[in-house]
Scaffold this motif. Structure first.
Motif, PDB file in Angstrom:
ATOM      1  N   VAL A 158       0.774  -1.372  -0.011  1.00  0.00           N
ATOM      2  CA  VAL A 158       0.194   0.293   0.224  1.00  0.00           C
ATOM      3  C   VAL A 158       1.181   1.275   0.058  1.00  0.00           C
ATOM      4  CG1 VAL A 158      -1.770   1.370   0.794  1.00  0.00           C
ATOM      5  CG2 VAL A 158      -2.192  -1.256   1.207  1.00  0.00           C
ATOM      6  N   ALA A 159       2.221   0.968   0.845  1.00  0.00           N
ATOM      7  CA  ALA A 159       2.688   2.809   1.000  1.00  0.00           C
ATOM      8  C   ALA A 159       3.615   2.739  -0.398  1.00  0.00           C
ATOM      9  CB  ALA A 159       3.964   2.234   2.095  1.00  0.00           C
ATOM     10  N   LEU A 160       4.060   1.432  -1.207  1.00  0.00           N
ATOM     11  CA  LEU A 160       4.410   1.478  -2.191  1.00  0.00           C
ATOM     12  C   LEU A 160       3.444   1.759  -3.701  1.00  0.00           C
ATOM     13  CD1 LEU A 160       7.242   0.848  -4.133  1.00  0.00           C
ATOM     14  CD2 LEU A 160       6.068  -1.193  -4.515  1.00  0.00           C
ATOM     15  N   LEU A 161       2.099   2.173  -3.194  1.00  0.00           N
ATOM     16  CA  LEU A 161       1.371   2.232  -4.512  1.00  0.00           C
ATOM     17  C   LEU A 161       1.206   4.375  -4.142  1.00  0.00           C
ATOM     18  CD1 LEU A 161      -0.073   0.783  -6.687  1.00  0.00           C
ATOM     19  CD2 LEU A 161      -2.227   0.445  -4.605  1.00  0.00           C
ATOM     20  N   LEU A 162       1.197   4.385  -2.814  1.00  0.00           N
ATOM     21  CA  LEU A 162       0.910   5.533  -2.340  1.00  0.00           C
ATOM     22  C   LEU A 162       1.518   6.618  -2.713  1.00  0.00           C
ATOM     23  CD1 LEU A 162      -0.794   7.444  -0.515  1.00  0.00           C
ATOM     24  CD2 LEU A 162       0.169   6.808   1.441  1.00  0.00           C
ATOM     25  N   THR A 163       3.590   6.296  -2.938  1.00  0.00           N
ATOM     26  CA  THR A 163       4.016   6.403  -3.361  1.00  0.00           C
ATOM     27  C   THR A 163       3.791   6.967  -4.679  1.00  0.00           C
ATOM     28  OG1 THR A 163       5.929   5.433  -1.617  1.00  0.00           O
ATOM     29  CG2 THR A 163       6.647   6.303  -3.410  1.00  0.00           C
ATOM     30  N   ILE A 164       4.017   5.971  -5.380  1.00  0.00           N
ATOM     31  CA  ILE A 164       4.071   6.377  -6.790  1.00  0.00           C
ATOM     32  C   ILE A 164       2.776   7.090  -7.232  1.00  0.00           C
ATOM     33  CG2 ILE A 164       2.775   4.831  -9.064  1.00  0.00           C
ATOM     34  CD1 ILE A 164       4.317   2.209  -7.475  1.00  0.00           C
ATOM     35  N   LEU A 165       1.248   6.167  -7.111  1.00  0.00           N
ATOM     36  CA  LEU A 165       0.698   7.738  -7.084  1.00  0.00           C
ATOM     37  C   LEU A 165       0.699   9.644  -6.693  1.00  0.00           C
ATOM     38  CD1 LEU A 165      -2.746   5.350  -6.273  1.00  0.00           C
ATOM     39  CD2 LEU A 165      -1.791   6.086  -8.398  1.00  0.00           C
ATOM     40  N   THR A 166       1.496   9.201  -5.647  1.00  0.00           N
ATOM     41  CA  THR A 166       1.872  10.590  -4.785  1.00  0.00           C
ATOM     42  C   THR A 166       2.412  11.550  -5.903  1.00  0.00           C
ATOM     43  OG1 THR A 166       0.920   9.944  -2.188  1.00  0.00           O
ATOM     44  CG2 THR A 166       2.166  11.960  -2.553  1.00  0.00           C
ATOM     45  N   SER A 167       3.207  10.995  -6.367  1.00  0.00           N
ATOM     46  CA  SER A 167       4.595  10.930  -7.276  1.00  0.00           C
ATOM     47  C   SER A 167       3.485  11.687  -8.419  1.00  0.00           C
ATOM     48  CB  SER A 167       5.565  10.166  -7.348  1.00  0.00           C
ATOM     49  OG  SER A 167       5.197   9.353  -8.448  1.00  0.00           O
ATOM     50  N   SER A 168       2.412  11.048  -9.203  1.00  0.00           N
ATOM     51  CA  SER A 168       2.365  11.004 -10.469  1.00  0.00           C
ATOM     52  C   SER A 168       1.290  12.117  -9.985  1.00  0.00           C
ATOM     53  CB  SER A 168       1.251   9.802 -10.944  1.00  0.00           C
ATOM     54  OG  SER A 168       1.243   8.820 -10.455  1.00  0.00           O
ATOM     55  N   GLN A 169       0.567  12.356  -8.891  1.00  0.00           N
ATOM     56  CA  GLN A 169      -0.207  13.699  -8.609  1.00  0.00           C
ATOM     57  C   GLN A 169       0.568  14.811  -8.887  1.00  0.00           C
ATOM     58  OE1 GLN A 169      -2.734  13.538  -7.664  1.00  0.00           O
ATOM     59  NE2 GLN A 169      -3.619  15.489  -7.310  1.00  0.00           N
ATOM     60  N   GLY A 170       1.968  15.224  -8.254  1.00  0.00           N
ATOM     61  CA  GLY A 170       2.568  16.469  -9.131  1.00  0.00           C
ATOM     62  C   GLY A 170       2.945  16.831 -10.702  1.00  0.00           C
ATOM     63  N   ILE A 171       2.770  15.152 -11.377  1.00  0.00           N
ATOM     64  CA  ILE A 171       3.377  15.476 -13.026  1.00  0.00           C
ATOM     65  C   ILE A 171       2.113  15.662 -13.296  1.00  0.00           C
ATOM     66  CG2 ILE A 171       3.754  13.907 -14.569  1.00  0.00           C
ATOM     67  CD1 ILE A 171       5.943  12.841 -12.696  1.00  0.00           C
ATOM     68  N   LEU A 172       0.969  15.037 -13.179  1.00  0.00           N
ATOM     69  CA  LEU A 172      -0.630  15.217 -13.611  1.00  0.00           C
ATOM     70  C   LEU A 172      -0.961  16.276 -13.509  1.00  0.00           C
ATOM     71  CD1 LEU A 172      -2.484  11.993 -12.515  1.00  0.00           C
ATOM     72  CD2 LEU A 172      -2.116  12.538 -14.804  1.00  0.00           C
ATOM     73  N   THR A 173      -0.654  17.565 -12.261  1.00  0.00           N
ATOM     74  CA  THR A 173      -0.866  18.478 -11.874  1.00  0.00           C
ATOM     75  C   THR A 173      -0.521  19.434 -13.182  1.00  0.00           C
ATOM     76  OG1 THR A 173      -1.350  18.465 -10.175  1.00  0.00           O
ATOM     77  CG2 THR A 173      -1.466  20.806 -10.497  1.00  0.00           C
ATOM     78  N   THR A 174       0.801  18.944 -13.496  1.00  0.00           N
ATOM     79  CA  THR A 174       2.104  20.335 -14.226  1.00  0.00           C
ATOM     80  C   THR A 174       1.055  19.956 -15.599  1.00  0.00           C
ATOM     81  OG1 THR A 174       3.819  19.263 -13.003  1.00  0.00           O
ATOM     82  CG2 THR A 174       4.427  20.412 -14.931  1.00  0.00           C
ATOM     83  N   LEU A 175       0.484  18.463 -16.180  1.00  0.00           N
ATOM     84  CA  LEU A 175       0.038  18.341 -16.716  1.00  0.00           C
ATOM     85  C   LEU A 175      -1.778  19.039 -17.706  1.00  0.00           C
ATOM     86  CD1 LEU A 175       1.530  14.736 -17.407  1.00  0.00           C
ATOM     87  CD2 LEU A 175       2.393  16.791 -19.077  1.00  0.00           C
ATOM     88  N   SER A 176      -2.186  19.248 -16.321  1.00  0.00           N
ATOM     89  CA  SER A 176      -2.833  19.410 -16.504  1.00  0.00           C
ATOM     90  C   SER A 176      -3.323  20.823 -16.851  1.00  0.00           C
ATOM     91  CB  SER A 176      -3.861  19.299 -15.224  1.00  0.00           C
ATOM     92  OG  SER A 176      -3.506  20.333 -14.177  1.00  0.00           O
ATOM     93  N   GLN A 177      -2.346  21.477 -16.704  1.00  0.00           N
ATOM     94  CA  GLN A 177      -1.727  23.171 -16.949  1.00  0.00           C
ATOM     95  C   GLN A 177      -2.265  23.096 -18.565  1.00  0.00           C
ATOM     96  OE1 GLN A 177       1.608  24.617 -15.416  1.00  0.00           O
ATOM     97  NE2 GLN A 177       0.527  24.707 -13.149  1.00  0.00           N
ATOM     98  N   THR A 178      -2.417  24.550 -19.575  1.00  0.00           N
ATOM     99  CA  THR A 178      -2.616  24.974 -20.131  1.00  0.00           C
ATOM    100  C   THR A 178      -1.778  25.551 -20.887  1.00  0.00           C
ATOM    101  OG1 THR A 178      -4.564  23.367 -20.951  1.00  0.00           O
ATOM    102  CG2 THR A 178      -3.955  24.575 -22.650  1.00  0.00           C
TER     103      THR A 178
END
Lengths: 337, 337
Positions: A7-27
């Motif tokens: 679960v901790a590993l999954l959280l690490t992966i999803l949390t790290s995607s969060q920053g990248i997805l947020t950046t990608l969601s910008q136009t």
């Protein structure tokens, strides 16, 4: 039951995607949607998922699905939301004294304050080595954020007014308190995780909605009421940001019940480093020496905290050789006294 | 007999003064004396001091003053000087590929290579925690040297040709080898420390003199032969640099015999941090966040390496409670088998 490390590993992966997805969601470097609506929708998503799971659990075995519905218990569940609300305001006040990069650096203090409140409020004992590991985790994440040679803005960390630092420390304490309090809530009885989630996220949704309404009043309804702004400018990526934020929330909840705050702190810290590392490739940032050093320090810290002591230090030979005999002695000693 | 931790502390203080004294010995940022003469005079100083101590020891008790004078033993003592000579040339070659700040950063690798050669050549076992401490010491000293935001020269660490890094690693290995070999020499028999020193420093003086002569030939005797340059431009501070360098050499020698290379590595690393910290006050440098982080990391590393394991991790209660009983068990087990 899943192992907490998975679960901790999954959280690490999803949390790290969060920053990248947020950046990608910008136009073109701007948000076309109202970012404040994202946490609200994530709370609603978590509430819906937990509700469905609770209903399924209850349908399967009504007798084993424990639910404490007394007001005495339910009234504790808005407290994490209240702490986060205070925290947001303290954060806002802090940023009037310090710049964002100093605020980000001070944010690492919450690793240490979580350890302290974990010890004080939850009465959990940590060995000296684990304390050192926690300090090193904070040092490691800070190291990775040290401003590199030749970076554009170059504010000195030691030049902010004292109020800025005091508010930064308060902010770190509130952030830790919210985490530790949630762990207390999740572990205080063996209620169903989903029932506890439903309570948490009901209040979470209400408080997030209240925030959107307050934003409306502050802005004088210039952009219309919040429900009209809710899905405007949303792309597929924005929805992924919402789903991702919701999923990480659910994983944190699971960890609070079946693991603890320190596991969460490690997962989110590792995620921060992973985000920086991924940004090097995705957004062609320059890798810095301090990122590399920060990763080594945090890896050492992880190993120091979680590795079994006998893998770290050489225990006396007899201790390793005769564990059964040891138990016999302690029994003998007890009967003697 | 002094405790090794006192000698290590003294070494830390003297080594950290070395950098400051060297800076103070400059006039308007330039050396008015030939810096290459300083190590030669320091070797001669160490030889004289060791000679006097040996003579006194021998006069007091000729029977207990052990001195192996066989060629088979004496011929080993120029080897550290030879390694240093090769090291100096590798250092020179490395600097044709990398800039000085990258070279300085890579210099921290010698902490790790010392640990490896210490294990391989001297067969000394280290616990996992001690290995981690050694890596953290290297990481900590490197962190303190990370180029700050807004620093004048801004060379990238990752842009040097591969030969530069290979030579940097070779340099770190040679530096570690010289230390480990000296420890081997000092501990291989129980000869008087002073007799061992006399041998080491005789060869040290010869090799340093050879270097001065080589400099003369390279420079085409433009500045005259080396003995004419020996004391030219020397101030009181220059003499203090010589005495300080000589004294640190004698302390290192003592540590090699009665403690080990890892103790020396810790002392000199702490000295590096102390010098940077003192420079902040003496030469009004700006304190950097990375210096502060580096100091915390190195302090943690120091504690991890030297603290007794039972102060770091929580051992099972019975182990701490019943040490005598434990011995009995192991005896019983031995007779059983």
């Amino acid at each position: 039951m899943m192992h907490w490390s998975f679960v901790a590993l999954l959280l690490t992966i999803l949390t790290s995607s969060q920053g990248i997805l947020t950046t990608l969601s910008q136009t073109n470097g701007k948000y076309l949607y109202d970012y404040a609506t994202v946490p609200f929708l994530a709370e609603v998503f978590k509430l819906l998922v937990s509700g469905v799971f609770l209903w399924r659990e209850y349908k399967t075995s009504p007798s084993t699905t424990k639910m404490t519905t007394e007001w005495k218990s339910v009234r504790l569940f808005p407290i994490p939301s209240i702490i986060y609300l205070i925290h947001n305001n303290v954060q806002f006040a802090t940023l009037t004294y310090v710049d964002t990069s100093t605020y980000q650096i001070m944010g690492n203090l919450k690793i240490v304050t979580t350890g302290i409140l974990f010890r004080l409020f939850l009465k959990r004992k940590l060995s000296n080595l684990q304390w050192m590991a926690i300090v090193l985790l904070a040092v490691g994440t800070t190291t990775s954020q040290v401003k590199g040679c030749g970076e554009a803005s170059c504010d000195s960390l030691f030049s902010a007014p004292i109020q800025g630092y005091m508010l930064g420390i308060l902010s770190a304490c509130l952030s830790a308190l919210a985490g530790v309090y949630t762990e207390f809530l999740m572990k205080k009885n063996n209620d169903s995780l989903y029932w506890q989630n439903v309570q948490l996220y009901t209040f979470g949704s209400i408080f997030n909605m209240a925030r959107l309404i307050m934003d409306d009043f502050r802005g004088g309804f210039e952009k219309g009421p919040w429900w009209q702004r809710l899905f405007i400018g949303y792309s597929i990526t924005t929805w992924m940001v919402v789903l991702n934020l919701g999923s990480t929330g659910l994983l944190v909840s699971w960890l609070m019940k079946y693991a603890d705050n320190i596991v969460k702190v490690y997962a989110t810290s590792m995620a921060m480093l992973l985000t920086t590392l991924l940004s090097v490739y995705l957004f062609s940032f320059n890798p810095t020496l301090q990122l590399f050093l920060g990763i080594i320090i945090c890896m050492m810290s992880l190993h120091m905290y979680f590795a079994p002591p006998n893998k770290l230090v050489d225990l006396p030979e007899t201790v390793k050789a005769a564990p059964e005999s040891l138990k016999e002695i302690s029994v003998e000693r007890q009967t003697d006294s």
